[in-house]
Design a protein around this motif. Structure first.
Motif, PDB file in Angstrom:
ATOM      1  N   SER A   1      -7.084  -1.192  -3.663  1.00  0.00           N
ATOM      2  CA  SER A   1      -6.444  -1.347  -4.958  1.00  0.00           C
ATOM      3  C   SER A   1      -5.678  -0.075  -5.296  1.00  0.00           C
ATOM      4  N   GLU A   2      -4.966  -0.076  -6.438  1.00  0.00           N
ATOM      5  CA  GLU A   2      -4.257   1.120  -6.835  1.00  0.00           C
ATOM      6  C   GLU A   2      -5.253   2.222  -7.157  1.00  0.00           C
TER       7      GLU A   2
ATOM      8  N   PHE B   1       4.162   6.579  -4.844  1.00  0.00           N
ATOM      9  CA  PHE B   1       4.909   6.873  -6.062  1.00  0.00           C
ATOM     10  C   PHE B   1       3.987   7.189  -7.238  1.00  0.00           C
ATOM     11  N   GLY B   2       2.679   6.958  -7.050  1.00  0.00           N
ATOM     12  CA  GLY B   2       1.718   7.262  -8.099  1.00  0.00           C
ATOM     13  C   GLY B   2       1.937   6.428  -9.348  1.00  0.00           C
ATOM     14  N   MET B   3       1.631   7.054 -10.481  1.00  0.00           N
ATOM     15  CA  MET B   3       1.758   6.396 -11.779  1.00  0.00           C
ATOM     16  C   MET B   3       3.018   6.902 -12.465  1.00  0.00           C
TER      17      MET B   3
ATOM     18  N   ALA C   1       0.825  -1.208   0.000  1.00  0.00           N
ATOM     19  CA  ALA C   1       0.000   0.000   0.000  1.00  0.00           C
ATOM     20  C   ALA C   1       0.858   1.256   0.000  1.00  0.00           C
ATOM     21  N   ASN C   2       1.983   1.204   0.660  1.00  0.00           N
ATOM     22  CA  ASN C   2       2.864   2.375   0.722  1.00  0.00           C
ATOM     23  C   ASN C   2       3.418   2.742  -0.648  1.00  0.00           C
TER      24      ASN C   2
ATOM     25  N   TYR D   1       5.671  -3.240  -8.992  1.00  0.00           N
ATOM     26  CA  TYR D   1       5.966  -4.277  -8.006  1.00  0.00           C
ATOM     27  C   TYR D   1       5.087  -5.499  -8.252  1.00  0.00           C
ATOM     28  N   LEU D   2       3.790  -5.284  -8.428  1.00  0.00           N
ATOM     29  CA  LEU D   2       2.884  -6.409  -8.623  1.00  0.00           C
ATOM     30  C   LEU D   2       3.184  -7.163  -9.912  1.00  0.00           C
TER      31      LEU D   2
END
Length: 457
Positions: free
Chosen positions: A452-453, A24-26, A19-20, A129-130
């Protein structure tokens, strides 16, 4: 501490750290992903992929392809986004969401290289990351065949590090315009970025200006362009609230009627696109028996897409969240809700604040008789009062703001029983996930609700 408590604590730590990464956003671009995968010894290079981009329908096409390939006996992975309830849903492994243990094992490897990259100055976003996690997880689970859905766009999307068996571009519309551009041709150019040299690309029906851009990119890449509707024919024999019976013909075979459990009329186009992609990889040597197509299509599971969760009165949950999605929802309603059995429609809707809410609602206004506005379980949600105001501006007269989704459902169903109507919950995939959870209509584990993002659904 028991082993179960320790595992739960480890998973909570993973989710909090994940979650952190939203901070960094998109960050469009492939450089960070390429560095990550290099340090991970390129797990993506050991996989054959169907890579799917598009505005609407790409998740459904991914689900259809995965289900057929699994029915053919292959060990298949499916990577999609966003998740409805649990992050595990993004990583389907042999037909089931990845377990917490699978995620944690892959995260151990990814965390080490992420730390090295970030020490060197890289910022690894949530989706990067995902995506790295997905490739490592599938390598760990010995999955060699993967269906990959892009997260946003295509050209600079983190998934675009793969060299696919076939690329697929579903219908293109206006969405995420602040990132992808505000015209169909500019958006199409971004989606067409997944086309790779010499690798075939399947194109779903779409506006001609978008198709022309994709065709030009395919020509430059020497990639064979396959029009889904020219290579596959799909017609509907029967359609009801339980599903639809399809007649499917490819250039190689005319199939016996297949019963599709996905109810929405728009799924016919998605089936056509998926069948074109599957036929293409079959021609490359991946054997798919006729019975696998029938079994895969008839058992596909893709929750929250025009899902009928109750029958008396009818209650539908749909994740449509942009104007094109609203058009597909409207047509799906018209296809089923007509003739002597036609019912009035109650709308239960909530939206994220970055969506074109007025255009969405104006698509549905001629179909809707009354509406309840609710919040979405997401930090970007409009309040119920804000959504109610948009509903009135769009031309819906009977509108109520409601702080609770279940209260709105109860009120809408009472209205539906009195007025021979049906109810539809829509406006956001986040809202669809919450609805399926609260109505006990979700097919997988509901023991957590992971955020979610922020840039999806």
């Amino acid at each position: 501490m028991s082993q179960q408590q320790e595992n739960k604590s480890t998973m909570l730590t993973f989710l909090n750290q994940l979650a952190n990464r939203r901070r960094f956003g998109m960050k469009p671009g492939l450089e960070t992903m390429q560095r990550l995968l290099e340090k991970l010894d390129h797990p993506e290079q050991g996989m054959a992929a169907i890579h799917i981009a598009g505005t609407n329908g790409k998740g459904s096409v991914a689900a259809l392809c995965e289900s057929v390939l699994r029915a053919a006996g292959y060990a298949v992975g499916r990577y999609t986004s966003p998740h409805l309830l649990r992050v595990n849903e993004r990583f389907l492994v042999r037909g089931e969401p990845a377990t917490d243990a699978m995620l944690q094992r892959a995260a151990d490897d990814v965390d080490r290289v992420v730390h090295a990259c970030e020490t060197a100055g890289d910022e690894v976003t949530y989706f990067e990351y995902l995506t790295a996690l997905a490739f490592v997880l599938y390598r760990n689970e010995q999955i060699k065949l993967v269906v990959l859905e892009t997260g946003l766009g295509g050209r600079l999307d983190a998934t675009n590090v793969c060299l696919p068996l076939v690329s697929v571009i579903t219908r293109i519309g206006l969405d995420h315009c602040d990132w992808l551009g505000d015209t169909l041709d500019t958006i199409a150019a971004e989606k067409a970025g997944i086309i790779k040299p010499g690798r075939p690309v399947i194109v779903a029906p779409m506006p001609e200006e978008a198709r022309a851009v994709i065709a030009a990119v395919a020509a430059r890449q020497a990639a064979t362009l396959i029009d889904a509707t020219e290579s596959v024919s799909v017609s509907v024999s029967t359609r009801d609230w339980e599903g639809q019976t399809l007649r499917i013909t490819t250039q190689e075979e005319a199939f016996k009627p297949i019963r599709l459990p996905l109810v929405g009329a728009y799924q016919v186009e998605n089936v056509c696109t998926a069948m074109a992609a599957l036929t293409c990889i079959a021609q490359q040597g991946l054997a798919i028996p006729s019975e696998a197509y029938a079994l895969g299509l008839s058992t596909v599971c893709w929750p929250g897409r025009f899902q009928v969760v109750r029958r008396d009165p009818i209650l539908i949950v749909d994740g449509a969240h942009n104007p094109d999605g609203a058009m597909a929802l409207r047509e799906a309603l018209h296809a089923l809700n007509k003739g002597k059995a036609k019912r009035k429609v109650a709308l239960i809707a909530g939206f994220c604040g970055d969506k074109d809410v007025l255009s969405y609602l104006r698509v549905l206004v001629s179909t809707v008789h009354c509406a309840w506005a609710v919040p979405v379980p997401n930090p970007r949600s409009l309040t119920a009062d804000e959504t109610a105001g948009k509903m009135r501006m769009a031309g819906i007269d009977a509108v109520q703001a409601c702080a609770s989704l279940l209260d709105a459902v109860a009120a809408a169903e009472t209205w539906a029983r009195t007025n021979d109507g049906l109810s539809v919950i829509c406006g956001s995939l986040f809202l669809a996930g919450a609805a399926l959870e609260q109505l006990n209509a979700f097919p997988w584990s509901q023991d957590r609700h992971d955020l979610s993002e922020q840039l999806k659904a």
